[in-house]
Design a protein around this motif. Structure first.
Motif, PDB file in Angstrom:
ATOM      1  N   LEU A  15       0.831  -1.206   0.000  1.00  7.55           N
ATOM      2  CA  LEU A  15       0.000   0.000   0.000  1.00  7.55           C
ATOM      3  C   LEU A  15       0.868   1.260   0.000  1.00  7.55           C
ATOM      4  CD1 LEU A  15      -2.686   1.488   0.154  1.00  7.55           C
ATOM      5  CD2 LEU A  15      -2.614   1.180   2.649  1.00  7.55           C
ATOM      6  N   LEU A  16       1.865   1.306   0.859  1.00  8.09           N
ATOM      7  CA  LEU A  16       2.720   2.486   0.920  1.00  8.09           C
ATOM      8  C   LEU A  16       3.457   2.702  -0.397  1.00  8.09           C
ATOM      9  CD1 LEU A  16       4.003   2.102   4.566  1.00  8.09           C
ATOM     10  CD2 LEU A  16       2.701   4.054   3.663  1.00  8.09           C
ATOM     11  N   ASN A  17       3.943   1.642  -1.006  1.00  8.92           N
ATOM     12  CA  ASN A  17       4.615   1.788  -2.290  1.00  8.92           C
ATOM     13  C   ASN A  17       3.655   2.328  -3.346  1.00  8.92           C
ATOM     14  OD1 ASN A  17       5.634   0.269  -5.065  1.00  8.92           O
ATOM     15  ND2 ASN A  17       7.255   1.204  -3.836  1.00  8.92           N
ATOM     16  N   SER A  18       2.433   1.842  -3.346  1.00  5.10           N
ATOM     17  CA  SER A  18       1.424   2.330  -4.278  1.00  5.10           C
ATOM     18  C   SER A  18       1.112   3.805  -4.020  1.00  5.10           C
ATOM     19  CB  SER A  18       0.161   1.480  -4.150  1.00  5.10           C
ATOM     20  OG  SER A  18      -0.809   1.869  -5.084  1.00  5.10           O
ATOM     21  N   LEU A  19       1.029   4.191  -2.767  1.00  8.03           N
ATOM     22  CA  LEU A  19       0.780   5.599  -2.424  1.00  8.03           C
ATOM     23  C   LEU A  19       1.928   6.498  -2.889  1.00  8.03           C
ATOM     24  CD1 LEU A  19      -0.805   5.176   1.113  1.00  8.03           C
ATOM     25  CD2 LEU A  19      -1.925   6.166  -0.910  1.00  8.03           C
ATOM     26  N   PHE A  20       3.150   6.014  -2.794  1.00  9.18           N
ATOM     27  CA  PHE A  20       4.272   6.827  -3.262  1.00  9.18           C
ATOM     28  C   PHE A  20       4.344   6.860  -4.786  1.00  9.18           C
ATOM     29  CE2 PHE A  20       5.536   6.833   1.151  1.00  9.18           C
ATOM     30  CZ  PHE A  20       5.929   8.152   1.288  1.00  9.18           C
ATOM     31  N   GLN A  21       3.919   5.810  -5.455  1.00  8.02           N
ATOM     32  CA  GLN A  21       3.823   5.871  -6.918  1.00  8.02           C
ATOM     33  C   GLN A  21       2.760   6.894  -7.324  1.00  8.02           C
ATOM     34  OE1 GLN A  21       3.681   2.017  -8.920  1.00  8.02           O
ATOM     35  NE2 GLN A  21       4.759   1.131  -7.177  1.00  8.02           N
ATOM     36  N   TYR A  22       1.647   6.887  -6.619  1.00  2.00           N
ATOM     37  CA  TYR A  22       0.585   7.879  -6.845  1.00  2.00           C
ATOM     38  C   TYR A  22       1.117   9.290  -6.597  1.00  2.00           C
ATOM     39  CZ  TYR A  22      -2.979  10.818  -4.506  1.00  2.00           C
ATOM     40  OH  TYR A  22      -3.735  11.859  -4.049  1.00  2.00           O
ATOM     41  N   ASP A  36       9.760  16.215   2.888  1.00  2.00           N
ATOM     42  CA  ASP A  36      10.063  14.908   2.286  1.00  2.00           C
ATOM     43  C   ASP A  36      11.525  14.539   2.521  1.00  2.00           C
ATOM     44  OD1 ASP A  36       7.457  14.905   1.269  1.00  2.00           O
ATOM     45  OD2 ASP A  36       8.073  14.998  -0.838  1.00  2.00           O
ATOM     46  N   ARG A  37      12.437  15.490   2.311  1.00  2.60           N
ATOM     47  CA  ARG A  37      13.871  15.224   2.479  1.00  2.60           C
ATOM     48  C   ARG A  37      14.226  14.997   3.955  1.00  2.60           C
ATOM     49  NH1 ARG A  37      15.462  12.593  -0.545  1.00  2.60           N
ATOM     50  NH2 ARG A  37      17.515  12.911   0.333  1.00  2.60           N
ATOM     51  N   ILE A  38      13.636  15.786   4.832  1.00  5.70           N
ATOM     52  CA  ILE A  38      13.896  15.624   6.265  1.00  5.70           C
ATOM     53  C   ILE A  38      13.478  14.228   6.714  1.00  5.70           C
ATOM     54  CG2 ILE A  38      13.121  16.376   8.557  1.00  5.70           C
ATOM     55  CD1 ILE A  38      13.020  19.279   7.290  1.00  5.70           C
ATOM     56  N   MET A  79      11.005  -4.390   4.560  1.00  2.00           N
ATOM     57  CA  MET A  79      10.421  -5.597   5.129  1.00  2.00           C
ATOM     58  C   MET A  79       9.434  -5.174   6.221  1.00  2.00           C
ATOM     59  SD  MET A  79      12.058  -7.516   3.166  1.00  2.00           S
ATOM     60  CE  MET A  79      11.343  -9.045   3.638  1.00  2.00           C
ATOM     61  N   PRO A  80       8.440  -6.026   6.539  1.00  2.00           N
ATOM     62  CA  PRO A  80       7.447  -5.654   7.559  1.00  2.00           C
ATOM     63  C   PRO A  80       8.059  -5.214   8.884  1.00  2.00           C
ATOM     64  CG  PRO A  80       6.746  -7.632   6.408  1.00  2.00           C
ATOM     65  CD  PRO A  80       8.150  -7.320   5.926  1.00  2.00           C
ATOM     66  N   GLU A  81       9.089  -5.902   9.315  1.00  2.20           N
ATOM     67  CA  GLU A  81       9.695  -5.528  10.595  1.00  2.20           C
ATOM     68  C   GLU A  81      10.373  -4.157  10.525  1.00  2.20           C
ATOM     69  OE1 GLU A  81      12.493  -8.304   8.362  1.00  2.20           O
ATOM     70  OE2 GLU A  81      10.384  -8.358   8.908  1.00  2.20           O
ATOM     71  N   GLN A  82      10.864  -3.770   9.342  1.00  5.20           N
ATOM     72  CA  GLN A  82      11.454  -2.444   9.175  1.00  5.20           C
ATOM     73  C   GLN A  82      10.375  -1.361   9.211  1.00  5.20           C
ATOM     74  OE1 GLN A  82      13.448  -3.652   5.489  1.00  5.20           O
ATOM     75  NE2 GLN A  82      15.339  -2.808   6.371  1.00  5.20           N
ATOM     76  N   LEU A  83       9.218  -1.662   8.645  1.00  8.61           N
ATOM     77  CA  LEU A  83       8.106  -0.711   8.672  1.00  8.61           C
ATOM     78  C   LEU A  83       7.643  -0.444  10.101  1.00  8.61           C
ATOM     79  CD1 LEU A  83       5.954  -1.866   5.652  1.00  8.61           C
ATOM     80  CD2 LEU A  83       6.947   0.399   5.966  1.00  8.61           C
ATOM     81  N   GLU A  84       7.619  -1.490  10.898  1.00  7.09           N
ATOM     82  CA  GLU A  84       7.122  -1.381  12.266  1.00  7.09           C
ATOM     83  C   GLU A  84       8.158  -0.809  13.236  1.00  7.09           C
ATOM     84  OE1 GLU A  84       5.780  -5.327  13.133  1.00  7.09           O
ATOM     85  OE2 GLU A  84       4.254  -5.261  11.559  1.00  7.09           O
ATOM     86  N   SER A 134       7.053   5.133  14.086  1.00  3.92           N
ATOM     87  CA  SER A 134       7.454   3.971  13.293  1.00  3.92           C
ATOM     88  C   SER A 134       7.716   4.460  11.868  1.00  3.92           C
ATOM     89  CB  SER A 134       6.356   2.904  13.297  1.00  3.92           C
ATOM     90  OG  SER A 134       5.233   3.354  12.555  1.00  3.92           O
ATOM     91  N   ARG A 135       8.463   3.681  11.105  1.00  3.54           N
ATOM     92  CA  ARG A 135       8.688   4.052   9.705  1.00  3.54           C
ATOM     93  C   ARG A 135       7.351   4.119   8.958  1.00  3.54           C
ATOM     94  NH1 ARG A 135      13.460   0.927  10.287  1.00  3.54           N
ATOM     95  NH2 ARG A 135      15.275   2.273  10.049  1.00  3.54           N
ATOM     96  N   GLU A 136       6.458   3.207   9.282  1.00  2.00           N
ATOM     97  CA  GLU A 136       5.125   3.201   8.679  1.00  2.00           C
ATOM     98  C   GLU A 136       4.415   4.544   8.925  1.00  2.00           C
ATOM     99  OE1 GLU A 136       2.548  -0.814   8.455  1.00  2.00           O
ATOM    100  OE2 GLU A 136       2.882  -0.011  10.454  1.00  2.00           O
ATOM    101  N   GLU A 137       4.481   5.031  10.150  1.00  2.00           N
ATOM    102  CA  GLU A 137       3.861   6.309  10.490  1.00  2.00           C
ATOM    103  C   GLU A 137       4.539   7.469   9.769  1.00  2.00           C
ATOM    104  OE1 GLU A 137       2.290   5.468  15.030  1.00  2.00           O
ATOM    105  OE2 GLU A 137       4.428   5.892  14.716  1.00  2.00           O
ATOM    106  N   MET A 138       5.866   7.422   9.700  1.00  2.00           N
ATOM    107  CA  MET A 138       6.582   8.488   9.001  1.00  2.00           C
ATOM    108  C   MET A 138       6.210   8.520   7.521  1.00  2.00           C
ATOM    109  SD  MET A 138      10.405   8.862  10.558  1.00  2.00           S
ATOM    110  CE  MET A 138      10.818   7.237  11.152  1.00  2.00           C
ATOM    111  N   LEU A 139       6.133   7.359   6.905  1.00  3.46           N
ATOM    112  CA  LEU A 139       5.771   7.296   5.491  1.00  3.46           C
ATOM    113  C   LEU A 139       4.341   7.790   5.268  1.00  3.46           C
ATOM    114  CD1 LEU A 139       7.518   3.917   4.723  1.00  3.46           C
ATOM    115  CD2 LEU A 139       8.138   6.149   3.719  1.00  3.46           C
ATOM    116  N   ALA A 140       3.440   7.435   6.171  1.00  2.00           N
ATOM    117  CA  ALA A 140       2.062   7.923   6.072  1.00  2.00           C
ATOM    118  C   ALA A 140       2.041   9.441   6.228  1.00  2.00           C
ATOM    119  CB  ALA A 140       1.179   7.258   7.123  1.00  2.00           C
ATOM    120  N   HIS A 141       2.859   9.961   7.130  1.00  3.15           N
ATOM    121  CA  HIS A 141       2.941  11.413   7.304  1.00  3.15           C
ATOM    122  C   HIS A 141       3.398  12.092   6.017  1.00  3.15           C
ATOM    123  CE1 HIS A 141       3.733  15.384   8.790  1.00  3.15           C
ATOM    124  NE2 HIS A 141       4.970  15.283   8.328  1.00  3.15           N
ATOM    125  N   VAL A 142       4.429  11.568   5.392  1.00  2.00           N
ATOM    126  CA  VAL A 142       4.962  12.180   4.172  1.00  2.00           C
ATOM    127  C   VAL A 142       3.884  12.218   3.084  1.00  2.00           C
ATOM    128  CG1 VAL A 142       6.647  11.894   2.289  1.00  2.00           C
ATOM    129  CG2 VAL A 142       7.373  11.652   4.684  1.00  2.00           C
TER     130      VAL A 142
END
Length: 169
Positions: free
Chosen positions: A6-13, A51-53, A98-103, A119-127
């Protein structure tokens, strides 16, 4: 669907709609440069700096940004190139997590000196959500590019890039 997919798809979007928005801004031409265009570029530069930060934070690397806003905005051509490069970085980064890296929770420092932990997942969602908010702001500043701003929806992107999703059984 996994969070990574999902996150990869969101970044492609994000990259796709950023590209459309940058092309629309470029299409305005030099004669259309106005205070509204200057404001739009400042907003896009802010989103890009964030995004860069966060790219640095995601990698547990230091960054050189003292603020998420800058009074100096690069010319549109440079800003567009920088945004597109960063978008490619996020697509590549999210494609290999990997899932553990996202979490994994990452400690970092905000530009104001405050401490953060996400979490990395939260940071990516924030971006992704931060960038969408500011693209909407640009759409409000520049009604001439409203057609581009109106296309800035994830469902529309999915159906444009995967037309088979429109097919009914």
């Amino acid at each position: 669907m996994s969070a990574q997919t999902l996150l990869n798809s969101l970044f492609q979007y994000k990259a796709s709609i950023d590209n459309e928005l940058l092309d629309a801004l470029n299409g305005l031409g030099e004669e259309a440069r106005s205070e509204a265009v200057s404001s739009a570029l400042r907003v896009l530069n802010h989103a890009h700096l964030v995004d860069r930060i966060f790219a640095a934070n995601l990698q547990r690397q230091p960054h050189s940004y003292a603020a998420s806003w800058s009074s100096e905005v690069p010319p549109l051509a440079q800003l567009a190139s920088d945004i597109r490069e960063t978008d490619r970085w996020y697509i590549d980064f999210t494609s290999r997590l990997m899932p553990e890296q996202l979490e994994e929770v990452v400690d970092f420092t905000f530009t104001d000196g405050g401490r953060g932990r996400m979490s990395r997942e939260e940071m990516l969602a924030h971006v992704v959500t931060h960038a969408g908010y500011h693209r909407g702001e640009v759409g409000r500043l520049l009604p001439d590019i409203e057609s581009t701003a109106m296309r800035d929806v994830f469902a529309g992107y999915l159906h444009r890039t995967e037309p088979a999703r429109r097919q009914q059984d």
